[in-house]
Design an enzyme around this catalytic site. Structure first.
Site, PDB file in Angstrom:
ATOM      1  N   GLU A 290       0.818  -1.219   0.000  1.00 55.09           N
ATOM      2  CA  GLU A 290       0.000   0.000   0.000  1.00 55.09           C
ATOM      3  C   GLU A 290       0.850   1.267   0.000  1.00 55.09           C
ATOM      4  O   GLU A 290       1.146   1.828   1.063  1.00 55.09           O
ATOM      5  CB  GLU A 290      -0.918   0.010   1.230  1.00 55.09           C
ATOM      6  CG  GLU A 290      -2.039  -1.009   1.174  1.00 55.09           C
ATOM      7  CD  GLU A 290      -3.047  -0.857   2.315  1.00 55.09           C
ATOM      8  OE1 GLU A 290      -2.804  -0.072   3.245  1.00 55.09           O
ATOM      9  OE2 GLU A 290      -4.078  -1.546   2.256  1.00 55.09           O
ATOM     10  N   GLU A 378      -6.448  -7.492  -0.499  1.00 61.70           N
ATOM     11  CA  GLU A 378      -6.731  -7.288   0.929  1.00 61.70           C
ATOM     12  C   GLU A 378      -8.052  -6.546   1.080  1.00 61.70           C
ATOM     13  O   GLU A 378      -8.328  -5.596   0.349  1.00 61.70           O
ATOM     14  CB  GLU A 378      -5.600  -6.462   1.550  1.00 61.70           C
ATOM     15  CG  GLU A 378      -5.577  -6.514   3.069  1.00 61.70           C
ATOM     16  CD  GLU A 378      -4.537  -5.569   3.655  1.00 61.70           C
ATOM     17  OE1 GLU A 378      -3.330  -5.764   3.420  1.00 61.70           O
ATOM     18  OE2 GLU A 378      -4.955  -4.627   4.351  1.00 61.70           O
TER      19      GLU A 378
HETATM   20  C1  IDC Z   1      -2.884  -3.715  10.412  1.00 65.89           C
HETATM   21  C2  IDC Z   1      -3.126  -4.800  11.413  1.00 65.89           C
HETATM   22  C3  IDC Z   1      -2.727  -4.322  12.794  1.00 65.89           C
HETATM   23  C4  IDC Z   1      -1.293  -3.841  12.753  1.00 65.89           C
HETATM   24  C5  IDC Z   1      -1.105  -2.809  11.686  1.00 65.89           C
HETATM   25  C6  IDC Z   1       0.358  -2.447  11.568  1.00 65.89           C
HETATM   26  O1  IDC Z   1      -4.468  -5.198  11.368  1.00 65.89           O
HETATM   27  O2  IDC Z   1      -2.868  -5.348  13.737  1.00 65.89           O
HETATM   28  O3  IDC Z   1      -0.955  -3.292  14.014  1.00 65.89           O
HETATM   29  O4  IDC Z   1      -1.540  -3.319  10.441  1.00 65.89           O
HETATM   30  O5  IDC Z   1       0.605  -1.437  10.676  1.00 65.89           O
HETATM   31  C7  IDC Z   1      -4.071  -2.215   5.716  1.00 65.89           C
HETATM   32  C8  IDC Z   1      -2.726  -2.812   5.765  1.00 65.89           C
HETATM   33  C9  IDC Z   1      -2.599  -3.806   6.883  1.00 65.89           C
HETATM   34  C10 IDC Z   1      -3.359  -3.325   8.117  1.00 65.89           C
HETATM   35  C11 IDC Z   1      -4.839  -3.303   7.751  1.00 65.89           C
HETATM   36  C12 IDC Z   1      -5.738  -2.926   8.914  1.00 65.89           C
HETATM   37  O6  IDC Z   1      -2.324  -3.377   4.543  1.00 65.89           O
HETATM   38  O7  IDC Z   1      -1.256  -3.981   7.170  1.00 65.89           O
HETATM   39  O8  IDC Z   1      -3.153  -4.242   9.144  1.00 65.89           O
HETATM   40  N1  IDC Z   1      -5.018  -2.378   6.642  1.00 65.89           N
HETATM   41  O9  IDC Z   1      -5.413  -1.665   9.403  1.00 65.89           O
HETATM   42  N2  IDC Z   1      -4.536  -1.408   4.790  1.00 65.89           N
HETATM   43  C13 IDC Z   1      -5.763  -1.005   5.133  1.00 65.89           C
HETATM   44  C14 IDC Z   1      -6.097  -1.630   6.312  1.00 65.89           C
END
Ligand code: IDC
Length: 457
Positions: A290, A378
């Site tokens: 991302e 995702e």
């Molecule tokens: C989130 C995880 C969370 C972690 C965080 C770290 O759910 O536990 O602490 O990342 O940066 C994304 C990302 C993905 C995110 C997820 C939810 O690709 O890494 O995971 N998210 O926030 N993009 C949109 C949402």
């Protein structure tokens, strides 16, 4: 005086006679008295023996015999502790004691096909414990894996199979491998596949937040091997796999929001892994998770992709590459206007249904209609922070738009983290419980949705 002496003499004589008589009596106990066992001695209680002679009788105790014990150990079963059983060989009394060192082994579930799914027909499988034969469940399934579709490629906006028919992949993503990598083992992934009837796993290798580019050399190697083993397990399970270079710029290192920040590391990584996986044609390479931040434009993403893709293609000429885009992989209009010039590219789109204003289904449907191949690597039904309530109306709208176009999607995430996107409720000892009892609302909903989509309900 003489009288007194006589009396004394008589007394002495009587006493001697009594003494001799007693001695005689004792002798007679052994030889002349009748004996009868009134009560047999047991292991724990005295017995009684009675001696009689004429009208005289007396009783003696026969001492208790004591147990003659034999100890046997009974091994633990799937659900019960092992036992030590001590049994008396004489009286049969059993003393059982739990053997705390001998813990229950837990079930070892395996699945068996009862009726095979051929070319998309509905089959039936049974999940049972191979140790105790307890049947856990019997369920419908459909074969939607590599053995059915083979090596995939991109035709126009579609992902197609070996016979050029559109294919939809539906799957689950791991959480960050450096946080929840324990789920990358065969038992867990097989259980997830069986429970959800999915055909793709995404392995998320975070670059920052102490991930792959910000850890010790030993940890880096461990994470590399974890990705590799994940892909191999997915392959063994007849599935497709996505290797996800999970750059995000989360945590403190915001610079990692730009894919070029760890570009050298990315080049090295993709060169090594595509060499190691050169023989695997079920693998997708997602080169930037991302990109985000106002300075990170499509031009930057595209320039990065143009560096990485040739490295991948040198080792895996036909591998499908999944390309991220600005604003957390939600900008499809830029690549639509200015696409990459390679074959077999799909553009990723990420959405979190709880934050609908950020993205909309239209961004996807419009791009798809314009001929852009899209892969949702995702998504979640909750807010974009991975937590909060599921927006069921919104997620249902998303699925109907995607399913109508056979657009593939992967849900975030396989973990028991205490946030609504981690599909598991708790960390179970064997890490392989993907039954509804151990799923949060998101996991249950996604599972039910997939079953409906595949006609398994
Ligand atoms: C989130 C995880 C969370 C972690 C965080 C770290 O759910 O536990 O602490 O990342 O940066 C994304 C990302 C993905 C995110 C997820 C939810 O690709 O890494 O995971 N998210 O926030 N993009 C949109 C949402």
């Amino acid at each position: 005086m003489i009288k007194l002496r006589k009396i004394l003499f008589i007394l002495l004589l009587c006493f001697s006679i009594v003494l001799v008589g007693c001695e005689f009596n004792t002798e007679e106990d052994y030889h002349n008295w009748d004996s009868e066992i009134v009560k047999e001695a047991t292991c724990t209680e005295d017995g009684i023996i009675r001696y009689t002679k004429g009208s005289e009788s007396h009783e003696d105790a026969i001492p208790a015999l004591g147990h003659v014990s034999v100890t046997d150990s009974i091994p633990a079963t799937c659900t019960e502790y092992g036992k030590d059983i001590t049994k008396c060989d004489r009286c049969g009394e059993i003393i059982t004691s739990k053997n705390n060192a001998n813990k229950p082994t837990g079930h070892h579930f395996v699945t068996e096909i009862i009726q095979e799914s051929v070319n998309g027909s509905i089959g039936i499988k049974k999940r049972y414990c191979e140790e105790c034969e307890m049947v856990d469940s019997e369920y419908k399934y459909v074969n939607n894996g590599y053995s059915r579709y083979g090596k995939l490629h991109v035709e126009g906006a579609n992902l197609v199979d070996k016979d050029n028919n559109p294919v939809q992949l539906i799957g689950l993503s791991t959480h960050g491998l450096h946080w929840y990598g324990e789920y990358v083992n065969e038992a867990s992934l097989a259980a997830a596949k069986e429970a959800f009837n999915i055909n793709v796993f995404r392995f998320s290798l975070y670059t920052s937040e102490n991930g792959y580019c910000e850890c010790s050399a030993t940890e880096k190697e461990r994470l590399y091997q974890l990705v590799l083993s994940g892909v191999k397990i997915a392959t063994k399970l007849d599935m497709y796999a996505i290797v996800d270079w999970h750059m995000l710029g989360g945590g403190k290192n915001k610079d990692d929001r730009n894919p070029q920040y760890y570009q050298e590391e990315a080049k090295e990584f993709f060169d090594r892994i595509t060499k190691d996986l050169a023989d695997y044609d079920n693998v997708f390479y997602e080169i930037m998770n991302e990109p985000n931040g106002s300075k990170v434009t499509w031009a930057i993403c595209k320039a990065y992709a143009e560096e990485i893709i040739p490295i991948i293609r040198a080792n895996c000429p036909d591998a499908i590459v999944l390309c991220g885009n600005p604003n957390y992989s939600s900008d499809l209009s830029s690549p639509r206007r200015n696409p990459l010039s390679f074959d077999n590219i799909m553009y990723t789109f990420h959405f979190y249904a709880g934050d609908e204003d950020m993205q909309s289904t239209t961004e996807v449907t419009k791009a798809y209609s314009a001929g852009l191949p899209i892969f949702i690597t995702e998504h979640g039904g909750m807010d974009a922070d991975g937590d909060g309530a599921i927006d069921y109306d919104s997620i249902a709208r998303w699925y109907s738009a995607l399913d109508a176009r056979n657009i593939s999607y992967v849900a975030w995430n396989i973990s028991h983290k205490n946030e609504s996107s981690g599909i598991l409720s708790s960390k179970k000892a064997n890490l392989d419980d993907f039954s509804n009892d151990n799923l949060k609302a998101w996991g249950k909903y996604y599972k039910a949705h997939i079953k409906e989509r595949l006609g398994l309900k």
